[in-house]
Design an enzyme around this catalytic site. Structure first.
Site, short mmCIF file in Angstrom:
data_model
loop_
_atom_site.label_atom_id
_atom_site.label_comp_id
_atom_site.label_asym_id
_atom_site.label_seq_id
_atom_site.Cartn_x
_atom_site.Cartn_y
_atom_site.Cartn_z
N GLU A 28 -2.37 11.80 2.95
CA GLU A 28 -3.14 11.25 4.06
C GLU A 28 -2.92 12.10 5.30
O GLU A 28 -1.82 12.60 5.55
CB GLU A 28 -2.73 9.81 4.35
CG GLU A 28 -3.60 9.12 5.37
CD GLU A 28 -3.21 7.66 5.59
OE1 GLU A 28 -4.09 6.87 5.95
OE2 GLU A 28 -2.02 7.33 5.42
N GLU A 63 0.86 -1.18 0.00
CA GLU A 63 0.00 0.00 0.00
C GLU A 63 0.90 1.23 0.00
O GLU A 63 1.92 1.26 0.71
CB GLU A 63 -0.90 0.00 1.24
CG GLU A 63 -1.73 1.27 1.42
CD GLU A 63 -2.58 1.24 2.68
OE1 GLU A 63 -2.99 0.13 3.09
OE2 GLU A 63 -2.80 2.31 3.29
#
Length: 325
Positions: free
Chosen positions: A139, A134
């Site tokens: 974020e 990932e």
């Protein structure tokens, strides 16, 4: 920044035509002509245990949570419902294609504003998490003011060069913490990003390194605007992972591209009380998110495009299996 939310539906034609662009070849373009043909709505329970209800395409379009606006792609959240029992409504869009190596470039005019309880992200992920990896490109949670760039893998992958984190990217054994690089550039995320009209992020993924670049509005390289990206001319990346004992090709493969906004859960909820501003507003993350719908009006993405380029001889694209995890 303000704009009229004039939605025109989820139509368009997905073009897969490739055009030679020097060292990199354009493979897929997702923009206001075709975005919702190339992405699908994830409406399963949130894997990160967020206080969120991800809705399907029909619901998102009917309620104004997703559509085309200001020549871009609008992805928002519900900011009207008081105390939603199942969590605040939101959208999570997942690309139908999956990719291995290459260059992913996205131009974003607005990202979700920082609000207590929010957790927006732009990221890529492979199947059978965390074994195919990932990559969290954008974020952050709550009132965070700069982006976190984080990698998640199975155990046994660590890096030793560039803006690396020395810990195993499979930490703490299931990849849930991962390894990351941080920046103090407040233009990379949230309010600072939105104040300058956004900018461009690029992920360069090779067998030797994973590099994330950020260019604020007004400083985007001319080769990106011209459709001929050349990362060798871009200078230092915002985050870079190379060296060490991590075989990138073994740990990162067949990634789908994702935009989402969730609330609370295993990160935003866990650290909610650590922020004194948030802690003063409510006794829990879920309480705040449920009781204050109007605070989430500016928690939306406005994406101009996502473009995927393949490096000659080193790119793989495939139709992804349905994303349900």
């Amino acid at each position: 920044m303000s704009f009229a939310r004039n939605f025109i539906g989820l139509g368009g034609l997905l073009s897969l035509a490739a055009q030679a662009q020097g060292a990199y070849t354009i493979q897929d373009t997702y923009d206001a002509t075709n975005f919702f043909d190339g992405f699908e709505f994830f409406n399963y329970p949130d894997p990160t245990l967020g206080f969120v209800q991800y809705v399907d395409a029909v619901t998102a379009n009917a309620t104004g949570l997703a559509g085309y606006a200001n020549d871009g792609i609008y992805l928002g959240v519900d900011y009207e419902t008081q105390n939603p029992a199942a969590g605040r409504a939101s959208v999570r869009l997942v690309s139908k294609q999956s990719y291995t190596r290459g260059l992913i470039i996205t131009d974003i005019a607005h990202m979700p504003a920082p609000v207590c309880g929010s957790w927006p992200a732009f990221w890529t992920v492979g199947p059978n998490w965390p074994h195919s990896g990932e990559i969290d490109i954008i974020e952050g949670v709550n009132l965070q003011d700069s982006t976190s760039v984080t990698l998640h893998t199975a155990s046994g992958c660590s890096f030793s060069q560039d803006s690396w984190s020395p810990q195993d990217c499979g930490t703490p054994g299931d990849g849930s913490q991962g390894c990351g690089a941080s920046t103090d550039n407040t233009q990379t995320f949230g309010a600072g990003f939105n104040e300058i009209g956004g900018g461009v992020y690029a992920l360069q993924w090779t067998s030797d390194a994973l590099r994330v670049f950020f260019f604020p509005r007004g400083s985007v390289p001319a080769d990106i605007d011209a459709g001929n990206p050349d990362p060798s001319t871009w200078g230092n990346p915002t985050a870079s992972f190379s060296g060490g004992n991590c075989d990138i090709d073994s740990n990162f493969a067949n990634h789908q591209i994702i935009f989402d906004t969730t609330f609370c859960g295993v990160w935003a909820g866990r650290v909610f009380g650590d922020d004194p501003t948030c802690a003063a507003k409510a006794t829990s993350c879920e309480e705040y998110v449920g009781n204050n719908p109007a605070d989430f009006q500016d928690v939306y993405w406005l994406v101009n495009y996502v473009k995927v380029f393949g490096e000659d001889g080193g790119f793989k694209r495939s139709i992804a299996k349905p994303f349900n995890a």
